[in-house]
Write a protein that holds these residues in place. Sequence first.
Motif, PDB file in Angstrom:
ATOM      1  N   ALA A  53      15.695 -13.742  -8.744  1.00  0.00           N
ATOM      2  CA  ALA A  53      14.885 -14.941  -8.515  1.00  0.00           C
ATOM      3  C   ALA A  53      15.006 -15.428  -7.071  1.00  0.00           C
ATOM      4  O   ALA A  53      14.120 -16.127  -6.573  1.00  0.00           O
ATOM      5  N   ASP A  54      16.078 -15.059  -6.401  1.00  0.00           N
ATOM      6  CA  ASP A  54      16.296 -15.513  -5.030  1.00  0.00           C
ATOM      7  C   ASP A  54      15.515 -14.671  -4.012  1.00  0.00           C
ATOM      8  O   ASP A  54      15.523 -14.971  -2.819  1.00  0.00           O
ATOM      9  N   VAL A  55      14.867 -13.633  -4.465  1.00  0.00           N
ATOM     10  CA  VAL A  55      14.129 -12.756  -3.554  1.00  0.00           C
ATOM     11  C   VAL A  55      12.756 -13.361  -3.268  1.00  0.00           C
ATOM     12  O   VAL A  55      12.004 -13.687  -4.184  1.00  0.00           O
ATOM     13  N   ARG A  56      12.434 -13.517  -1.994  1.00  0.00           N
ATOM     14  CA  ARG A  56      11.128 -14.057  -1.609  1.00  0.00           C
ATOM     15  C   ARG A  56      10.104 -12.925  -1.604  1.00  0.00           C
ATOM     16  O   ARG A  56      10.464 -11.743  -1.681  1.00  0.00           O
ATOM     17  N   PRO A  57       8.806 -13.249  -1.509  1.00  0.00           N
ATOM     18  CA  PRO A  57       7.783 -12.197  -1.467  1.00  0.00           C
ATOM     19  C   PRO A  57       8.038 -11.244  -0.311  1.00  0.00           C
ATOM     20  O   PRO A  57       8.365 -11.657   0.812  1.00  0.00           O
ATOM     21  N   ARG A  58       7.884  -9.986  -0.566  1.00  0.00           N
ATOM     22  CA  ARG A  58       8.177  -8.979   0.454  1.00  0.00           C
ATOM     23  C   ARG A  58       7.082  -8.953   1.530  1.00  0.00           C
ATOM     24  O   ARG A  58       5.899  -9.137   1.228  1.00  0.00           O
ATOM     25  N   ASP A  59       7.534  -8.716   2.763  1.00  0.00           N
ATOM     26  CA  ASP A  59       6.583  -8.560   3.861  1.00  0.00           C
ATOM     27  C   ASP A  59       5.823  -7.249   3.683  1.00  0.00           C
ATOM     28  O   ASP A  59       6.306  -6.302   3.035  1.00  0.00           O
ATOM     29  N   VAL A  60       4.636  -7.212   4.292  1.00  0.00           N
ATOM     30  CA  VAL A  60       3.763  -6.052   4.125  1.00  0.00           C
ATOM     31  C   VAL A  60       3.422  -5.493   5.503  1.00  0.00           C
ATOM     32  O   VAL A  60       3.101  -6.239   6.442  1.00  0.00           O
ATOM     33  N   VAL A  61       3.481  -4.192   5.636  1.00  0.00           N
ATOM     34  CA  VAL A  61       3.065  -3.471   6.839  1.00  0.00           C
ATOM     35  C   VAL A  61       1.954  -2.513   6.422  1.00  0.00           C
ATOM     36  O   VAL A  61       2.085  -1.795   5.424  1.00  0.00           O
ATOM     37  N   GLY A  62       0.866  -2.522   7.186  1.00  0.00           N
ATOM     38  CA  GLY A  62      -0.244  -1.650   6.832  1.00  0.00           C
ATOM     39  C   GLY A  62      -0.964  -1.132   8.050  1.00  0.00           C
ATOM     40  O   GLY A  62      -0.691  -1.515   9.193  1.00  0.00           O
ATOM     41  N   ILE A  63      -1.915  -0.235   7.826  1.00  0.00           N
ATOM     42  CA  ILE A  63      -2.738   0.340   8.887  1.00  0.00           C
ATOM     43  C   ILE A  63      -4.149   0.548   8.346  1.00  0.00           C
ATOM     44  O   ILE A  63      -4.318   0.954   7.185  1.00  0.00           O
ATOM     45  N   ASP A  64      -5.145   0.214   9.143  1.00  0.00           N
ATOM     46  CA  ASP A  64      -6.551   0.363   8.772  1.00  0.00           C
ATOM     47  C   ASP A  64      -7.237   1.312   9.744  1.00  0.00           C
ATOM     48  O   ASP A  64      -7.003   1.247  10.969  1.00  0.00           O
ATOM     49  N   PHE A  65      -8.087   2.192   9.210  1.00  0.00           N
ATOM     50  CA  PHE A  65      -8.922   3.082  10.020  1.00  0.00           C
ATOM     51  C   PHE A  65     -10.370   2.688   9.767  1.00  0.00           C
ATOM     52  O   PHE A  65     -10.832   2.711   8.626  1.00  0.00           O
ATOM     53  N   GLU A  66     -11.066   2.313  10.819  1.00  0.00           N
ATOM     54  CA  GLU A  66     -12.460   1.892  10.702  1.00  0.00           C
ATOM     55  C   GLU A  66     -13.340   2.745  11.614  1.00  0.00           C
ATOM     56  O   GLU A  66     -12.920   3.146  12.705  1.00  0.00           O
ATOM     57  N   ASP A  67     -14.571   2.953  11.150  1.00  0.00           N
ATOM     58  CA  ASP A  67     -15.611   3.633  11.930  1.00  0.00           C
ATOM     59  C   ASP A  67     -15.158   5.006  12.429  1.00  0.00           C
ATOM     60  O   ASP A  67     -15.551   5.450  13.515  1.00  0.00           O
ATOM     61  N   PHE A  68     -14.305   5.678  11.648  1.00  0.00           N
ATOM     62  CA  PHE A  68     -13.852   6.982  12.122  1.00  0.00           C
ATOM     63  C   PHE A  68     -14.804   8.105  11.723  1.00  0.00           C
ATOM     64  O   PHE A  68     -14.648   9.241  12.167  1.00  0.00           O
TER      65      PHE A  68
END
Length: 410
Positions: A53-68
């Motif tokens: 219960a003491d764990v906060r929402p996890r951070d998120v790392v992502g990558i987007d590819f557009e118009d490739f």
Amino acid sequence: MLCGSALLAAFALPVQAQNLSLDEALSRVAASDPAVAANAARLEAADAAILQADVRPRDVVGIDFEDFAGTGPYSPLSQSQTTGWYERTWERGGKREARIGAARADVAIVGQQNRVRLLDRLARVQAAWVEALAAEAAIPVAEARLTDLKRVELDVVRRVTGALDPWFAAERARTNVAQAEIALEQARETARNARASLAAWWGGSGDYQIDAAVFQALDPSVPAAGDSADVAVLAAEITAAEAKVKLAETGNVADPSARVGLRHFGQGNDLAVMVGGSIPLGSKAANRGNVERARAEQRALEAEVAVTRVEIGREIDRLVADRRLIASEIKRIDEEVLPSASRAVRLISDGLARGGTAFTFLEFSQAQIAAHDARSRRVELLRRFHLMGVRLDRLTGRHAALIPTMENAR
């Protein structure tokens, strides 16, 4: 040689079995009951829920590819855009504290439920102890019946020899003696099994004795009532329900999130920083059902506490009244039934021994059966009396003081 013989004789003497009391039996179970390990595991699981219960929402790392990929000017890689980003969500409204509070309330529930389980096991041990007492008390009854029948068998044989009674009377007397011998053997074997069943609770053997005077004692008074373990479980559940209401209410507060990233443009090979954020809409309407459900569960538990208190009080009153009735019946058996039945047996036995014809073996058999039934009835009433006492002790928490010992044993 004389000293050696004396030592051998001393070691050859049978060791007197230990006299086991109820407190000693319960203490042995409290020190070695395997159920304590299971309760400890339940508490560990509940404690782990607090960590989670003491764990906060996890951070998120992502990558987007557009118009490739595309047509015309959006040919492969010429107009592509690549963005790497990092996102974090901030909890608002005390969600983390509410989750931890709800988890801690669940730990309290598990602790109270473990307490109820241990009290139930101690009650079962006490019931096994009562059954062992009742089995021991049945042995003197069977012995007295066998003694009476053997004495009368001799009188009947003398009467048959003197042509005062027919031969079938002697055979009937022998049959009754044989049946009484079987009953005595069964009573002794039942007592051994009852002791072994009681000793199995702590992994011991049935090599002990039980004080028969404890079984004969009648105390119809009401034991001092302590805090009911069953009500304590409901009280802990009410506290948990309050924590769940607070947790549900925190869902009405939206949690914003922010994003930062770096974008690469395929055309020109340029870089740019991007920043963004979001916040949910309509949170109060979306979580209203959970809040109402949590509040309804809390009200139901509060009502159930009142019902449980009334039911426990009602059961205690019924047990006390039934125990008083049993004590009154036992008193009348001791003062009226047994003296009369014993006197009838003695008078008929004396008449048969004198060789008179006023009594027959059938009349003696009926009188002896009446006396035996009265003694057996008395043992059964005592058994019921003490088993009701087991339930009273469980409802009033008489053996709650042993719970810390059992919990520390883990």
